[in-house]
Design an enzyme around this catalytic site. Structure first.
Site, PDB file in Angstrom:
ATOM      1  N   HIS A 311      -1.963  51.496  -1.678  1.00 49.46           N
ATOM      2  CA  HIS A 311      -2.504  52.127  -0.470  1.00 49.46           C
ATOM      3  C   HIS A 311      -1.377  52.890   0.214  1.00 49.46           C
ATOM      4  O   HIS A 311      -0.221  52.467   0.193  1.00 49.46           O
ATOM      5  CB  HIS A 311      -3.064  51.066   0.476  1.00 49.46           C
ATOM      6  CG  HIS A 311      -3.915  51.612   1.580  1.00 49.46           C
ATOM      7  ND1 HIS A 311      -3.378  52.107   2.740  1.00 49.46           N
ATOM      8  CD2 HIS A 311      -5.265  51.749   1.689  1.00 49.46           C
ATOM      9  CE1 HIS A 311      -4.362  52.518   3.532  1.00 49.46           C
ATOM     10  NE2 HIS A 311      -5.503  52.323   2.915  1.00 49.46           N
ATOM     11  N   ASP A 368     -11.028  49.819  -1.594  1.00 49.06           N
ATOM     12  CA  ASP A 368     -11.899  50.762  -2.289  1.00 49.06           C
ATOM     13  C   ASP A 368     -12.296  50.247  -3.666  1.00 49.06           C
ATOM     14  O   ASP A 368     -13.406  50.506  -4.138  1.00 49.06           O
ATOM     15  CB  ASP A 368     -11.207  52.118  -2.428  1.00 49.06           C
ATOM     16  CG  ASP A 368     -10.901  52.748  -1.082  1.00 49.06           C
ATOM     17  OD1 ASP A 368     -11.822  52.819  -0.248  1.00 49.06           O
ATOM     18  OD2 ASP A 368      -9.748  53.141  -0.850  1.00 49.06           O
TER      19      ASP A 368
END
Length: 434
Positions: A311, A368
């Site tokens: 991330h 995600d």
């Protein structure tokens, strides 16, 4: 909100020898900031920060992220605690009003949101102007932007009551509009909201119920949906949130601001990341090819990226992913889904969590990765993934918009630039240009 001055930062121009002291401001937690508001007036220079990665654009008391240690707090509450012990509307209240509600406040807020979930009946005819194969996010941008034409009584941003009503309407109606976009793409009739259901249950009902049979509500799916909404509710000053604030700084009505946020979220580098995870899994195809793609991910000369891992902000575990990993396995077990793509995802998760290359670089599965798997298992197409994200993030957007609008120091956004075009040139008539 705690804000204190803690000395100054000295800035020196090496060419002229001039120096200036810039104030340093402390927040309640996290890095201090150098106050550059008077920089241009004092020095004749702007800062240059593409992507605003080192720039604090506002003062906010909503969400705090510590990417180095994997911490996400909403109004001081860890996201893990909220996801485990709270429900989405309680988190929405927290973001909007600053603290968790007591019993009376909770009942009143839930009742208010529940009885705002219906949309104006003429909106159903508005949908018919879209092609059946229109992307649901295109529909969301158009319909949400048009809400100001249906609810113009709550567009006066100078009226505190109007701001509150608009906030409630947006939180309440987004699941209804999202479900309508989904049903429209299928050619199925719209489902009206059911006041007897919770926020997450109602959303699932509007998405999946059909008139010919009774929809059986799964507690596991309802809980997973509620967690998905909580985990995506707000995430500090990301691209879409910054877009909402920038649009709102001009005095635009809240419906237009949220439509702008939806447009920003639509980008594949932002809200489309979970869709990219499923596309990557389709590219891999089967378990036998995982090793090949893991090797490609390690090759610096190969453009292939392992989507859903690591991330930009979190340099450790994404705290949201830890929570969603549990929900992901619960959903797959409850549904008993036999899907080669989901089996592939689980094997990829196992390898990545054990592979030294991924572990050393903190490339853990992120939110995600798991959200895409859960939504696919529920039966939603990838085109709806970002729509679900928008439903959840509307709460954060509207809380950020409300905070900004009520801040007496806020100004219209006006970033500056480093100009690299031509200097002044003399105009030449068309006949003289050769």
């Amino acid at each position: 909100m705690t804000q204190t001055n803690s000395g100054s930062f000295s800035l020196t121009n090496n060419r002229t020898g001039e120096s200036w002291d810039l104030p340093v401001i402390d927040g309640s937690v996290g890095p201090s900031v150098i106050d550059v508001r008077r920089l241009y007036g004092q020095t004749g220079h702007f800062t240059y920060d593409p992507g605003f990665t080192s720039t604090g654009s506002c003062e906010s008391g909503l969400t705090y992220i510590d990417g180095e240690t994997g911490v996400l707090l909403h109004r001081g509450y860890p996201i893990e605690d909220l996801a485990e012990h709270s429900h989405f509307l309680e988190v929405a209240y927290l973001l909007l009003y600053g603290d968790l509600p007591n019993r009376e406040q909770s009942d009143e807020f839930v009742n208010t949101i529940t009885y705002h979930t219906m949309v104006h009946e003429q909106i159903t005819t508005f949908f018919r102007g879209f092609r059946r194969d229109a992307h649901p996010m295109a529909i969301m941008c158009g319909v949400v932007g048009a809400l100001s034409a249906f609810y113009h009584d709550s567009t006066d941003i100078t009226d505190p009551h109007a701001r509150t009503v608009a906030s409630h309407r947006l939180v309440a109606k987004m699941p209804t509009i999202a479900a309508m976009a989904f049903k429209y793409s299928l050619g199925q009739p719209f489902n009206y909201p059911q006041n007897r259901l919770t926020y997450a249950e109602n959303f699932l009902h509007m998405l999946f119920a059909v008139p010919t049979q009774t929809y059986e509500m799964s507690p596991v799916l309802a809980r997973a949906m509620d967690r998905l909404l909580i985990l995506h509710a707000d995430h500090e000053q990301n691209a879409s949130t910054s877009t909402v604030r920038l649009a709102g700084s001009s005095g635009a009505n809240p419906f237009a601001c949220i439509a702008a946020g939806i447009a920003s979220l639509w980008g594949p580098a932002h809200g489309g990341a979970n869709e990219a995870v499923l596309n990557m899994l389709n590219e891999i195809g089967n378990r036998d090819r995982i090793g090949e793609f893991v090797k490609r991910a390690k090759d610096p000369d190969d453009p292939f990226r392992m989507m859903g891992f690591g991330h930009r902000v979190y340099k450790n575990h994404d705290p949201r992913a830890r929570v969603l990993m549990q929900s992901c396995h619960e959903v797959l077990e409850a549904l008993g889904v036999e899907d080669p793509l989901l089996d592939l995802a689980m094997e990829l998760e196992r390898i990545a969590l054990e592979d030294e290359y991924f572990v050393q670089r903190n490339l853990y599965p992120n939110v995600d990765f798991y959200s895409g798997i859960i939504l696919k298992a529920m039966g939603l197409p990838t085109s709806m993934f970002t729509v679900l994200f928008a439903v959840a993030r509307t709460t954060g957007w509207i809380a950020q918009w409300k905070e900004m609008t009520e801040d007496p120091t806020q100004k219209i956004g006006r970033p500056r630039q480093l100009y690299t075009g031509p200097d002044r040139r003399a105009f030449r008539p068309l006949a003289d240009r050769g």
